[in-house]
Design a protein around this motif. Structure first.
Motif, PDB file in Angstrom:
ATOM      1  N   SER A 212     103.689   8.695   7.131  1.00  0.00           N
ATOM      2  CA  SER A 212     102.405   8.157   7.545  1.00  0.00           C
ATOM      3  C   SER A 212     101.434   9.292   7.909  1.00  0.00           C
ATOM      4  O   SER A 212     100.280   9.303   7.470  1.00  0.00           O
ATOM      5  CB  SER A 212     102.645   7.214   8.727  1.00  0.00           C
ATOM      6  N   ASN A 215      99.379  11.167   5.319  1.00  0.00           N
ATOM      7  CA  ASN A 215      98.329  10.400   4.657  1.00  0.00           C
ATOM      8  C   ASN A 215      97.434   9.711   5.695  1.00  0.00           C
ATOM      9  O   ASN A 215      97.353   8.495   5.753  1.00  0.00           O
ATOM     10  CB  ASN A 215      98.953   9.393   3.694  1.00  0.00           C
ATOM     11  N   TYR A 216      96.799  10.505   6.521  1.00  0.00           N
ATOM     12  CA  TYR A 216      95.867  10.003   7.542  1.00  0.00           C
ATOM     13  C   TYR A 216      96.500   9.034   8.533  1.00  0.00           C
ATOM     14  O   TYR A 216      95.821   8.160   9.082  1.00  0.00           O
ATOM     15  CB  TYR A 216      94.643   9.356   6.874  1.00  0.00           C
ATOM     16  N   GLY A 217      97.802   9.153   8.734  1.00  0.00           N
ATOM     17  CA  GLY A 217      98.463   8.279   9.706  1.00  0.00           C
ATOM     18  C   GLY A 217      98.512   6.837   9.261  1.00  0.00           C
ATOM     19  O   GLY A 217      98.571   5.922  10.086  1.00  0.00           O
ATOM     20  N   SER A 218      98.506   6.660   7.945  1.00  0.00           N
ATOM     21  CA  SER A 218      98.386   5.311   7.402  1.00  0.00           C
ATOM     22  C   SER A 218      99.577   4.964   6.521  1.00  0.00           C
ATOM     23  O   SER A 218      99.997   5.760   5.682  1.00  0.00           O
ATOM     24  CB  SER A 218      97.090   5.246   6.579  1.00  0.00           C
ATOM     25  N   TYR A 222      93.830   1.802   4.689  1.00  0.00           N
ATOM     26  CA  TYR A 222      92.785   1.536   5.692  1.00  0.00           C
ATOM     27  C   TYR A 222      93.303   0.980   7.012  1.00  0.00           C
ATOM     28  O   TYR A 222      92.553   0.408   7.800  1.00  0.00           O
ATOM     29  CB  TYR A 222      91.670   0.643   5.108  1.00  0.00           C
ATOM     30  N   ARG A 223      94.599   1.094   7.244  1.00  0.00           N
ATOM     31  CA  ARG A 223      95.157   0.793   8.564  1.00  0.00           C
ATOM     32  C   ARG A 223      95.790   2.074   9.076  1.00  0.00           C
ATOM     33  O   ARG A 223      96.729   2.588   8.466  1.00  0.00           O
ATOM     34  CB  ARG A 223      96.222  -0.300   8.489  1.00  0.00           C
ATOM     35  N   ASN A 224      95.262   2.606  10.182  1.00  0.00           N
ATOM     36  CA  ASN A 224      95.706   3.909  10.665  1.00  0.00           C
ATOM     37  C   ASN A 224      96.423   3.782  11.999  1.00  0.00           C
ATOM     38  O   ASN A 224      95.829   3.398  12.994  1.00  0.00           O
ATOM     39  CB  ASN A 224      94.503   4.852  10.778  1.00  0.00           C
ATOM     40  N   ASP A 225      97.704   4.105  11.960  1.00  0.00           N
ATOM     41  CA  ASP A 225      98.541   4.000  13.163  1.00  0.00           C
ATOM     42  C   ASP A 225      98.537   5.281  13.979  1.00  0.00           C
ATOM     43  O   ASP A 225      98.807   5.265  15.166  1.00  0.00           O
ATOM     44  CB  ASP A 225      99.987   3.680  12.773  1.00  0.00           C
ATOM     45  N   HIS A 226      98.304   6.395  13.315  1.00  0.00           N
ATOM     46  CA  HIS A 226      98.315   7.699  13.986  1.00  0.00           C
ATOM     47  C   HIS A 226      97.102   8.494  13.508  1.00  0.00           C
ATOM     48  O   HIS A 226      96.534   8.189  12.473  1.00  0.00           O
ATOM     49  CB  HIS A 226      99.576   8.492  13.624  1.00  0.00           C
ATOM     50  N   ASN A 230      95.581  15.112   6.020  1.00  0.00           N
ATOM     51  CA  ASN A 230      95.753  14.947   4.586  1.00  0.00           C
ATOM     52  C   ASN A 230      96.676  16.042   4.093  1.00  0.00           C
ATOM     53  O   ASN A 230      96.276  17.190   3.950  1.00  0.00           O
ATOM     54  CB  ASN A 230      94.409  15.015   3.862  1.00  0.00           C
TER      55      ASN A 230
END
Ligand SMILES: *Cc1c(COP(=O)(O)O)cnc(C)c1O
Length: 371
Positions: A212, A215-218, A222-226, A230
């Motif tokens: 995650s 890849n932008y915490g995702s 378009y759902r970002n947990d952290h 990149n």
């Protein structure tokens, strides 16, 4: 007669498989999917299987792999991480990037790897992990490291950038630590045709986290947990690595053979210290490093004979300008400093011929014994 021997030449590796590499790259071009796709997944599985672990998480570089590995273990400000004083700068930088404190430990001067008998002296209640950097293709003494880690409740992370295919008692590098990092910088034993790296681990939770984070915490678009970064691996590099992985064992055997040729030809020379192999280990000779008190003069002599060589590394991290704020001074890590002054890396790569090793060995002998 002078023969030209570059320090590194990719021809011996890439020429015989050029068509295979081209078609792997063409396939990506035709499929029109360029980042984190089928090729990346496939290579992640292949490399994890090669190391003998459950998960591979492809990233952009070896540096990112170490940072994300440390972050998966929740290492950060207030924590201390032990690392060799002579490690590559990336190892120090990765620890620094997490906000943790770098605690340098001197190497064994003959293996160049962290001196495990020193580790205990640097462990306190803030110590969280040991970053075991397998320098030059030789695995650290992972059994000793695990013993110390277990007693002190520490994490173990391998930096396997220089040792893909190395092993200890038959168990591969990249599978010893709790979570591990590798670089596929082009010059490594397994190299991409650009930047790439991977994290290897058996732990489900850290695999999900680092996957995650790259890849932008995702995990879901378009759902970002952290708050991620990149550090994605692209399809072309993964496709190239998949092809090259098939040849890694063969290439490592060539490196081992070349090291043997050097050993045989240089072992009688008192002025040189040759690489030392640990017991039960498989050294894959990313680098063939000799030590001599006449390093600079020898390097110049070899250069005059058309022979390339490099120094790994000329300035230890604690004396780099980048770490001036840590206020280290000359003399703080005498073994790392001595290695920086005496180490010289000779050409070693698949395709290097025995006559070339003969020529290099002859040139070295000439330097020390001009009569
Ligand atoms: C090459 C290397 C790295 C860094 O890898 P990059 O892909 O260049 O970021 C880290 N550690 C060691 C020991 C290396 O040799």
């Amino acid at each position: 007669m002078t023969l030209k021997v570059p320090y590194l030449d990719f021809t011996g590796m890439h020429h015989p498989i050029k068509e295979e590499l081209r078609s792997a790259m063409n396939e990506v071009l035709d499929r029109n999917w360029f980042i984190l796709g089928e090729k990346v997944e496939h290579f992640e599985t292949s490399f994890a299987r090669y190391c003998g672990v459950k998960y591979g998480i492809g990233v952009n570089s070896g540096l990112d792999a170490i940072i994300l590995a440390l972050q998966s273990l929740r290492i950060g400000p207030g924590d201390e991480v032990l690392v060799a004083s002579n490690a590559y700068i990336a190892c120090w930088n990765a620890i620094f990037q997490t906000g943790a404190t770098i605690v340098p430990v001197e190497p064994d001067p003959l293996t160049h790897n962290i001196n495990t008998s020193q580790l205990s002296n640097y462990i306190n209640e803030k110590t969280k992990a040991i970053l075991a950097v397998h320098l030059f293709g030789q695995i650290c003494d992972m059994e000793a490291i695990h013993e110390i880690a277990k007693v002190n409740n520490l994490w173990v992370i391998e930096d396997n950038a220089q040792a893909q295919g190395a092993s200890l008692r038959g168990r591969k590098s990249g599978s010893w630590g709790h979570i591990n990092a590798t670089s596929f910088y082009p010059g490594k034993n397994l190299g991409a045709l650009g930047d790439a790296g991977i994290i290897t681990t058996n732990n489900d939770q850290w695999a999900v986290f680092s996957r995650s984070m790259r890849n932008y915490g995702s995990q879901q678009k378009y759902r970002n947990d952290h708050i991620g970064i990149n550090s994605r691996l692209d399809e072309i590099q993964a496709a190239v690595l998949e092809v090259k992985l098939k040849y890694l064992d063969k290439w490592n055997l060539e490196r081992i053979q070349i090291a043997k040729w050097y050993d045989e030809r240089l072992k009688e020379m008192e002025q040189l210290t040759l690489p030392l192999m640990i017991e039960n280990g498989r050294h894959v000779y990313h680098i063939y490093c000799v030590q001599t008190n006449h390093r600079d003069e020898l390097q110049q002599h070899l250069h005059n004979q058309g022979i390339g060589s490099l120094i790994h590394y000329p300035i230890p991290p604690h004396l780099q300008k980048a770490y001036a704020h840590l206020n280290y001074k000359v003399g703080d890590f005498p073994i790392a400093e001595k290695l920086a002054k005496t180490s010289l890396s000779l050409p070693i790569y698949p395709g290097l011929a025995e006559e070339q090793v003969d020529y290099i060995a002859k040139s070295i002998r000439e330097y020390f014994d001009p009569s």
